[in-house]
Design a protein around this motif. Structure first.
Motif, PDB file in Angstrom:
ATOM      1  N   PRO A 138      29.738   7.802   6.255  1.00 10.31           N
ATOM      2  CA  PRO A 138      30.017   6.380   6.089  1.00 10.31           C
ATOM      3  C   PRO A 138      30.587   5.726   7.344  1.00 10.31           C
ATOM      4  O   PRO A 138      30.278   4.586   7.664  1.00 10.31           O
ATOM      5  N   VAL A 139      31.427   6.472   8.077  1.00 11.33           N
ATOM      6  CA  VAL A 139      32.179   5.842   9.168  1.00 11.33           C
ATOM      7  C   VAL A 139      31.247   5.319  10.249  1.00 11.33           C
ATOM      8  O   VAL A 139      31.392   4.191  10.718  1.00 11.33           O
ATOM      9  N   GLU A 143      42.891   5.419   6.383  1.00  6.78           N
ATOM     10  CA  GLU A 143      42.079   4.438   7.108  1.00  6.78           C
ATOM     11  C   GLU A 143      40.802   4.160   6.320  1.00  6.78           C
ATOM     12  O   GLU A 143      40.301   5.029   5.599  1.00  6.78           O
ATOM     13  N   CYS A 144      40.251   2.965   6.509  1.00  3.86           N
ATOM     14  CA  CYS A 144      38.965   2.618   5.895  1.00  3.86           C
ATOM     15  C   CYS A 144      37.879   3.498   6.499  1.00  3.86           C
ATOM     16  O   CYS A 144      37.796   3.648   7.714  1.00  3.86           O
ATOM     17  N   ILE A 145      37.069   4.134   5.639  1.00  2.40           N
ATOM     18  CA  ILE A 145      35.981   4.961   6.164  1.00  2.40           C
ATOM     19  C   ILE A 145      34.647   4.234   6.073  1.00  2.40           C
ATOM     20  O   ILE A 145      33.593   4.845   6.208  1.00  2.40           O
ATOM     21  N   ARG A 146      34.672   2.949   5.791  1.00  2.00           N
ATOM     22  CA  ARG A 146      33.473   2.112   5.753  1.00  2.00           C
ATOM     23  C   ARG A 146      32.432   2.622   4.769  1.00  2.00           C
ATOM     24  O   ARG A 146      31.230   2.525   5.008  1.00  2.00           O
ATOM     25  N   CYS A 147      32.881   3.159   3.640  1.00  2.00           N
ATOM     26  CA  CYS A 147      31.925   3.734   2.706  1.00  2.00           C
ATOM     27  C   CYS A 147      31.128   2.645   1.995  1.00  2.00           C
ATOM     28  O   CYS A 147      30.059   2.899   1.458  1.00  2.00           O
ATOM     29  N   GLY A 148      31.673   1.406   1.975  1.00  2.00           N
ATOM     30  CA  GLY A 148      30.928   0.300   1.391  1.00  2.00           C
ATOM     31  C   GLY A 148      30.975   0.236  -0.122  1.00  2.00           C
ATOM     32  O   GLY A 148      30.286  -0.582  -0.730  1.00  2.00           O
ATOM     33  N   GLU A 149      31.793   1.096  -0.770  1.00  2.00           N
ATOM     34  CA  GLU A 149      31.890   1.041  -2.236  1.00  2.00           C
ATOM     35  C   GLU A 149      32.440  -0.319  -2.679  1.00  2.00           C
ATOM     36  O   GLU A 149      32.047  -0.856  -3.715  1.00  2.00           O
ATOM     37  N   ALA A 195      38.703   8.275  -7.004  1.00  2.00           N
ATOM     38  CA  ALA A 195      39.033   9.464  -6.223  1.00  2.00           C
ATOM     39  C   ALA A 195      39.215   9.114  -4.754  1.00  2.00           C
ATOM     40  O   ALA A 195      38.559   8.232  -4.228  1.00  2.00           O
ATOM     41  N   VAL A 216      39.580   9.901  -0.442  1.00  2.00           N
ATOM     42  CA  VAL A 216      38.656  10.388   0.586  1.00  2.00           C
ATOM     43  C   VAL A 216      38.520  11.906   0.498  1.00  2.00           C
ATOM     44  O   VAL A 216      37.410  12.447   0.551  1.00  2.00           O
ATOM     45  N   CYS A 220      38.202   1.824  -3.896  1.00  2.00           N
ATOM     46  CA  CYS A 220      38.403   2.232  -2.498  1.00  2.00           C
ATOM     47  C   CYS A 220      38.909   3.672  -2.422  1.00  2.00           C
ATOM     48  O   CYS A 220      39.981   3.972  -2.936  1.00  2.00           O
ATOM     49  N   PRO A 221      38.161   4.594  -1.789  1.00  2.00           N
ATOM     50  CA  PRO A 221      38.638   5.975  -1.708  1.00  2.00           C
ATOM     51  C   PRO A 221      39.822   6.130  -0.749  1.00  2.00           C
ATOM     52  O   PRO A 221      40.526   7.129  -0.803  1.00  2.00           O
ATOM     53  N   SER A 222      40.028   5.143   0.120  1.00  2.00           N
ATOM     54  CA  SER A 222      41.178   5.202   1.022  1.00  2.00           C
ATOM     55  C   SER A 222      42.402   4.530   0.412  1.00  2.00           C
ATOM     56  O   SER A 222      43.453   4.463   1.042  1.00  2.00           O
ATOM     57  N   GLN A 273      35.078  -4.535   3.242  1.00  2.00           N
ATOM     58  CA  GLN A 273      35.422  -3.684   4.389  1.00  2.00           C
ATOM     59  C   GLN A 273      35.496  -4.512   5.671  1.00  2.00           C
ATOM     60  O   GLN A 273      36.381  -4.301   6.508  1.00  2.00           O
TER      61      GLN A 273
END
Lengths: 500, 163, 359
Positions: free
Chosen positions: C299-300, A369-375, C32, C34, A419-421, A387
């Motif tokens: 972040p979430v 899932e998207c964690i909204r990290c904003g990268e 990398a 999550v 994207c880390p996800s 995002q």
């Protein structure tokens, strides 16, 4: 002639990609032999498909016109060698969207006889007509007909011509090799474009990771005082048209607008060299330089390939596949796309054939899932919020997507990589754009149907009103007196009848 | 005591404001009808039982018709109408693919030129005249099927435009 | 090699058509995942955990073990109940990070059921009831901590004094700590074992009309704030700097949180140095540093645009200072984070960056 590299503007976002350029940029450009059969698509440019001007059985020479433009945007298609037309049929093409297109299939006679051509006259109208007739398109990948791009720019006036020698994608080196081997042709093409457009500045932009190409261009130089050389930092996607304009001129191409709105014309260095070839010899565009590279090819390098040559023949000229061959891409690893079959022909837009190994890529990674990290937003070169676009794409909320600027997405792929996800964002945005287009088409149809229905009802009503009106008049005319008159008229007749 | 007076005054003020607003800006169904009409596919097919999309929109807005009567709109339209009307009686859980838009095609060999289908078309997408062969304007046809019934020789069929 | 080779009819030795694997763009190794990112955040907390052990004994390690066990078990159970495979989701280390942050927020001597309750509420209520990873509007660790704080106010305000050598105090041994954690009974009088936190001490001092300079003269006071606490906060800041350097977090939130708390603190203490704690005290006491680098940067539940992050962080900082100065609780980071979490949708909306080429 100066190098005002210090006046560069910096792009928001972007990525430093693994270059992988050494693989293919060390060797000279090699000609790929003429194949026995060429599959020449009638649409190798953006715009409308050209119409075939030859029939099955016709003999053609290298350079004969086989397709002519139809519609607002289009260009000519030429036979890449001499031989005969054996078929005109729909074939699969290496492009996104509509996978099939009409192709003229030419059997080579092995002699490669050229149609005689003369260099065009030097005046602007004749030269523009010649560029149009030579089928020259933007060779950076967008394949927009060059003559039409110049003409559109002339309508609003062109101040600056930028030659794009950035080539910011991984692996691709065809422009690099061209600038190293034919710097004169590239610079002379720019001078021709400057004369054609009466522009005040001509800028050749080269990425800083191509020192040899930069040196070759600087060594040749230009006697034209309008020509400038600019070296720009190696950050992807600084070679995209709007991004390059922002970097070099600091101006933003308006959303939904064209560089011409700013008085700027951007052409690829390959296009410039093609214009020089036309000016020198009158030859139309029938081949291009293609980078054949990747871990899966025996002899990576750059090859001059005639349009219509099957990809398999090009790879064979590069020594064929090796045991690493896993994936076949047309274009670079960021904006290219995978083919499952190498029988497809090379077209004007194929700048690179990349055969990669089984290395890790986005689609093989587990998706979360998207964690909204904003990268993604931090790396977006147009300052979008991928995002949020992702969130609203999955909800099919087209109104918010438009507000967030979905159509401004240049599909560069930076957000995917960071994207880390491991969400395939660009593909999702491509699909969303498609669904928005389908939706707006349906909306247009619905609006038109509504209008026509209103007209239909209005006409039916007015028609019944006319009928009612006529009846009313008839009734009014048929007043008591009139009835009496009719009765009068008929009565004596009846009595007469009786009398008789 | 103070609080009772304060709250009472507040309630009175709000009440007066509400009465004034209700009198000054009377509520109408007009914007709702327009919004519902916009959500409808405008095929004018009358399959809902109303003589066109606008009459159906008016019926939905007034509560005279349920939101699930529009076959060409499919699930997507039903979901949109549920959001507009706040109707929860019809399930909007399952959203299937959009129904395909079909196009009417006239078999030119069998058409006798009777002109019966021409007035039946709600969007005037059939052109022709008595005694002459008719044809369908493919860009305008909404696939509403209203032309099928009037044809005495059954020469109109519905085709998938993609094929 | 998943290639389908077909051979030419004229020359059986020549491969003519090769079928390749199709895939979507891009075709480069992505960054990398999550799990790897969360693991880096956990690494960044290691120096602070070691410092915590040095000054407050082994309590935090026991808390981490209890919290992690409860959090991971809760996540596994919920995922199983949802019908999805628990291992891939647990291996993203988000539940572990939540648990470690809860352990950091709780006193070193906390009965296990309080720690476990906080963890279960964080994972079950704050994370999975809202839809799981990526969907929770509130910071799970802070929801768990706040729930524990309002449910067990006495236990959660009882901290240990830090080991500094110059205080007349013997620290509970590992066995004593374990015994208290497991049974809630330390074997000695609990009040004799615990001390108020520096934030609490200063708050009580202000309530009793003692000035800030009198508090600063107390033996537990170090250079800026409580002895020992200062050092733990230094190590937290060190971990935060490392995360900034590795680009695991962006600078906006930490800078804005610290600015949001320290700017009003500086102004207030300049106006009335006796009645307001100075910026140094606020920075090195309590959870401000942890909040700035590790909690607000979740972040979430945080804002995602650059300007939005500045707003969000600044709001957390200001609210923390307000709650510390006038609120009923000694520290305010948890409530400040939760309050600002609520404002995130609005902040993200008003702080959208201007798209290139648009007005």
């Amino acid at each position: 002639m100066s190098a005002p590299t210090e006046n560069l503007h910096s792009l928001p976002g972007g990525l430093r990609l693994p270059a992988n350029k050494r693989l293919s940029n060390a060797t000279q450009i090699i000609d790929v032999p003429v194949p026995t059969h060429l599959v020449v698509p009638l649409q190798q440019h953006s715009g409308e498909t050209s119409l075939a001007t030859v029939s099955v059985g016709d003999a053609v020479l290298h350079g004969s016109v086989i397709g002519e433009p139809e519609g607002a945007v289009g260009t000519y298609v030429h036979a890449p060698t001499s031989g005969s037309v054996i078929s005109i049929e729909a074939r699969q093409l290496p492009r996104r969207g509509e996978p099939h297109g009409i192709c003229v299939i030419i059997e080579s006679d092995g002699h490669d006889r050229r149609k005689t051509s003369t260099p065009p006259a030097k005046d602007r109208t004749a030269l523009l007509a010649a560029v149009h007739a030579a089928g020259i398109v933007g060779l950076g990948g967008a394949v927009y007909p060059a003559a039409q791009k110049i003409t559109q720019g002339l309508l609003s006036g062109i101040e600056t011509v930028i030659l794009n020698g950035v080539e910011c994608e991984s692996y691709i080196t065809c422009d690099d090799r061209l600038m190293r081997e034919q710097p004169t042709a590239v610079i002379r093409g720019l001078e021709t474009l400057l004369d054609l457009t009466d522009a005040k500045r001509g800028i050749i932009a080269v990425e800083s990771d191509k020192p040899e190409a930069w040196q070759a261009l600087r060594d040749v130089g230009s006697r034209d005082s309008r020509v400038e050389f600019v070296q720009i930092p190696a950050i992807y996607p600084s070679g995209a048209e709007d991004q390059l304009i922002y970097l070099v001129c600091g101006q933003e191409v308006p959303s939904g607008g064209l560089p011409g709105d700013l008085g700027i014309l951007v052409q690829n260095v390959g296009t410039s060299a093609a214009i020089t070839a036309l000016v020198d010899s009158g030859h139309p565009l029938t081949s291009r330089i293609v980078t054949v590279t990747g871990e899966g090819v025996e002899r990576p390098g750059n090859y001059r390939v005639r349009f219509g040559t099957p990809i398999a023949d090009v790879v064979a000229a590069a020594g064929g596949y090796n045991s690493n061959a896993h994936r076949l891409l047309v274009g670079g690893p960021m904006t290219g796309f995978a083919l499952t079959d190498d029988a497809l022909p090379v077209t004007k837009s194929c700048n690179c054939l990349l055969v990669t190994g089984p290395a890790v890529q986005l689609s093989n990674e587990p998706r979360r899932e998207c964690i909204r990290c904003g990268e993604c937003a931090a790396h977006c070169p147009v300052r979008l919020l991928p995002q949020s676009l992702y969130h609203y794409s999955s909800r099919h909320d087209h109104a918010v997507l438009a507000e967030l600027g979905l159509k401004d997405c240049i599909e560069c792929g930076c957000c995917d990589l960071v994207c880390p996800s491991h969400i395939p964002l660009t593909q999702i945005f491509r699909d969303a754009k498609h669904s928005v287009a389908v939706d707006s088409h349906a909306k247009q149809r619905a609006l038109r149907a509504e209008d026509r229905y209103r007209a239909h009802i209005a006409r039916a009503e007015s028609r019944s009103a006319v009928v009612a009106d006529a009846r009313e008049q008839k009734k009014r005319a048929a007043s008591a007196d009139a009835i009496a008159a009719i009765v009068q008229r008929r009565r004596p007749k009846q009595s007469n009848d009786r009398e008789v | 005591m103070t609080s009772v007076i304060a709250l009472g005054l507040l309630a009175a003020a709000v009440g007066i404001a509400l009465v004034f607003l209700a009198w000054r800006f009377p509520a109408t169904d007009e914007p709702l009808v327009a919004a519902i009409n916009e959500a409808l596919p405008q095929t004018q097919c009358a399959q809902c039982g109303f003589p066109g999309c606008l009459p159906y929109a008016q019926a939905v807005a007034s509560g005279a018709a349920t939101i699930d009567l529009c076959p060409p709109g499919g699930d997507a339209t039903r979901v949109k109408l549920a959001a507009l009307t706040g109707d929860v009686s019809v399930s909007t859980d399952h959203v299937g693919p959009a129904p395909e838009v079909l196009l009417a095609t006239i078999d030119e060999d069998r058409c006798i030129g009777c002109a019966l289908c021409i007035p039946a078309c709600p969007v005037d997408a059939i052109i022709g005249a008595e005694g002459f062969m008719h044809t369908v304007l493919t860009d305008e046809c909404t696939g509403c099927e209203l032309c099928i019934a009037p044809c005495p020789v059954d020469c109109i069929r519905l085709d998938d435009p993609a094929t | 090699m998943p290639l389908l080779l077909s051979y030419s009819v004229d020359d059986p030795n020549r491969v003519t058509t090769v079928k390749f694997e199709a895939a979507i763009t891009p075709y480069l190794r992505p960054s990398a995942g999550v799990g790897a990112v969360m693991l880096q955040v956990l690494y960044a907390l290691v120096p602070a955990v070691l410092a915590h052990c040095w000054y407050f004994g082994p309590g935090i390690v026991i808390n981490i073990i209890v919290a992690t066990t409860a959090a991971v078990a809760t996540e596994a159970l919920i995922l199983r109940a949802k019908g999805s495979e628990p291992i891939p989701a647990i291996s993203d280390f988000t539940a572990v990070l939540t648990a470690v942050l809860i352990a950091f927020a709780l006193p070193p001597l906390t009965p296990w059921w309080i720690t476990a309750t906080a963890s279960v509420i964080a994972i079950a209520v704050a994370k999975h009831l809202y839809g799981g990873l990526g969907k929770n509007p509130f910071n799970p660790a802070m929801v768990g901590y706040a729930a524990a704080l309002v449910s067990f106010p006495v236990e959660l305000s009882a901290w240990l004094p830090p080991k500094m050598g110059d205080l007349d105090y013997t620290h509970p041994s590992l066995m004593q700590t374990l015994r208290y954690t497991l049974t809630g009974d330390a074997g000695v009088a609990f009040d004799a074992l615990t001390r108020a936190t520096p934030l609490d001490s200063v708050r009580v001092a202000f309530a009793e009309s003692r000035t800030m300079s009198e508090s600063a003269a107390a033996p537990w006071f170090g250079d800026f704030a409580g002895r020992g606490w200062e050092w733990i906060n230094n190590y937290i800041a060190l971990g935060g700097m490392w995360m900034l350097f590795r680009r695991i977090i962006r600078w906006q939130i930490p800078v804005a949180v610290l600015a949001g708390a320290l700017i009003p603190a500086t102004i207030a203490s300049l106006i009335s140095p006796d009645n307001f704690a100075g910026p140094g005290f606020h920075l090195f006491a309590g959870a401000l540093m942890l909040g700035a680098f590790f909690i607000a940067t979740d972040p979430v539940s945080g804002a995602t645009t650059p300007r939005g992050r500045l707003l969000y962080g600044f709001g957390i900082g200001v609210l923390t200072w307000i709650i510390r100065t006038w609120g009923a609780y000694p520290d305010g980071v948890a409530f400040a984070v939760l309050l600002m979490n609520m404002a995130v949708p609005l902040i993200d909306r008003v702080s959208r960056p201007r798209v290139l080429g648009r007005e």
